[in-house]
Design an enzyme around this catalytic site. Structure first.
Site, PDB file in Angstrom:
ATOM      1  N   THR A  46       0.855  -1.189   0.000  1.00  0.00           N
ATOM      2  CA  THR A  46       0.000   0.000   0.000  1.00  0.00           C
ATOM      3  C   THR A  46       0.899   1.250   0.000  1.00  0.00           C
ATOM      4  O   THR A  46       2.067   1.168   0.369  1.00  0.00           O
ATOM      5  CB  THR A  46      -0.960  -0.012   1.201  1.00  0.00           C
ATOM      6  OG1 THR A  46      -0.206  -0.128   2.403  1.00  0.00           O
ATOM      7  CG2 THR A  46      -1.954  -1.165   1.109  1.00  0.00           C
ATOM      8  N   THR A  48       1.587   4.420   1.562  1.00  0.00           N
ATOM      9  CA  THR A  48       2.423   4.924   2.655  1.00  0.00           C
ATOM     10  C   THR A  48       3.323   3.828   3.210  1.00  0.00           C
ATOM     11  O   THR A  48       4.482   4.065   3.537  1.00  0.00           O
ATOM     12  CB  THR A  48       1.549   5.530   3.774  1.00  0.00           C
ATOM     13  OG1 THR A  48       0.779   6.595   3.216  1.00  0.00           O
ATOM     14  CG2 THR A  48       2.394   6.066   4.920  1.00  0.00           C
ATOM     15  N   CYS A  49       2.785   2.619   3.277  1.00  0.00           N
ATOM     16  CA  CYS A  49       3.549   1.488   3.815  1.00  0.00           C
ATOM     17  C   CYS A  49       4.796   1.215   2.969  1.00  0.00           C
ATOM     18  O   CYS A  49       5.878   0.967   3.500  1.00  0.00           O
ATOM     19  CB  CYS A  49       2.672   0.248   3.885  1.00  0.00           C
ATOM     20  SG  CYS A  49       1.129   0.504   4.783  1.00  0.00           S
ATOM     21  N   SER A  50       4.626   1.264   1.654  1.00  0.00           N
ATOM     22  CA  SER A  50       5.731   0.961   0.740  1.00  0.00           C
ATOM     23  C   SER A  50       6.670   2.135   0.511  1.00  0.00           C
ATOM     24  O   SER A  50       7.862   1.941   0.299  1.00  0.00           O
ATOM     25  CB  SER A  50       5.182   0.490  -0.609  1.00  0.00           C
ATOM     26  OG  SER A  50       4.615  -0.790  -0.484  1.00  0.00           O
ATOM     27  N   LEU A  54       8.008   0.953   5.679  1.00  0.00           N
ATOM     28  CA  LEU A  54       9.028  -0.092   5.558  1.00  0.00           C
ATOM     29  C   LEU A  54      10.394   0.492   5.196  1.00  0.00           C
ATOM     30  O   LEU A  54      11.392   0.147   5.842  1.00  0.00           O
ATOM     31  CB  LEU A  54       8.589  -1.160   4.551  1.00  0.00           C
ATOM     32  CG  LEU A  54       9.597  -2.276   4.249  1.00  0.00           C
ATOM     33  CD1 LEU A  54       9.990  -3.041   5.504  1.00  0.00           C
ATOM     34  CD2 LEU A  54       9.019  -3.229   3.199  1.00  0.00           C
TER      35      LEU A  54
END
Length: 159
Positions: A46, A48-50, A54
């Site tokens: 997703t 923001t996550c990517s 992370l």
């Protein structure tokens, strides 16, 4: 009820994404005897996550370890195959991917969110925590839609 600093993590099954394939682990066993920087994302791959979450922990892995962190782990309500692919695409060997496919861990720590408006169903909230021998020492839970307090940088500032 949301877990709090000073409380022991509940013992639930997670699945570690490894090169050899999925490996079931009990959270009590995984967190026993080590200091872990754990962060949770609503979903692998997703935006923001990517783009931020992370990568921040990948970039700050050496700094976290220099401050006494033994292991860095990422959890999401995704299956272990997705977590393995995301780790291979965006991660580093410094970050252990822990699949919470049924959301049991997110539910047990009281940190779920309703992502059904985006077609995601029940997911884990965006948060980070420092877990020392199974006990929460630091807990950073984001407000909906935010990315501030669960970052690697924020965790480092508070270690």
């Amino acid at each position: 009820m949301t877990i709090a600093v000073g409380e022991k993590l509940p013992d639930v099954k997670l699945v570690k994404a490894t090169a050899e394939g999925p490996e079931a682990v009990q959270s009590a066993d995984y967190f026993k005897g080590k200091k872990v920087a754990l962060f949770s994302v609503p979903g692998a791959f997703t935006p923001t996550c990517s783009a931020k979450h992370l990568p921040g922990f990948v970039e700050k892995a050496a700094d976290l370890k220099a401050k006494g962190i033994d292991e860095i782990a990422c959890t999401a309500v995704n299956d272990p195959f997705v977590m393995k692919a995301w780790g291979a695409a965006s991660g580093s060997p410094d970050v252990t991917m822990l699949a919470d496919g049924n959301g049991d861990f997110a539910k047990a720590v009281g940190l779920t969110m309703d992502g059904s408006g985006f077609g995601l169903g029940t997911r884990g909230q965006r948060f980070s925590m420092v877990v020392n021998d199974g006990v929460v020492e630091q807990l950073n839970v984001e407000a909906p839609g935010d990315f501030k307090v669960s970052s690697a940088e924020y965790m480092l500032e508070n270690l």
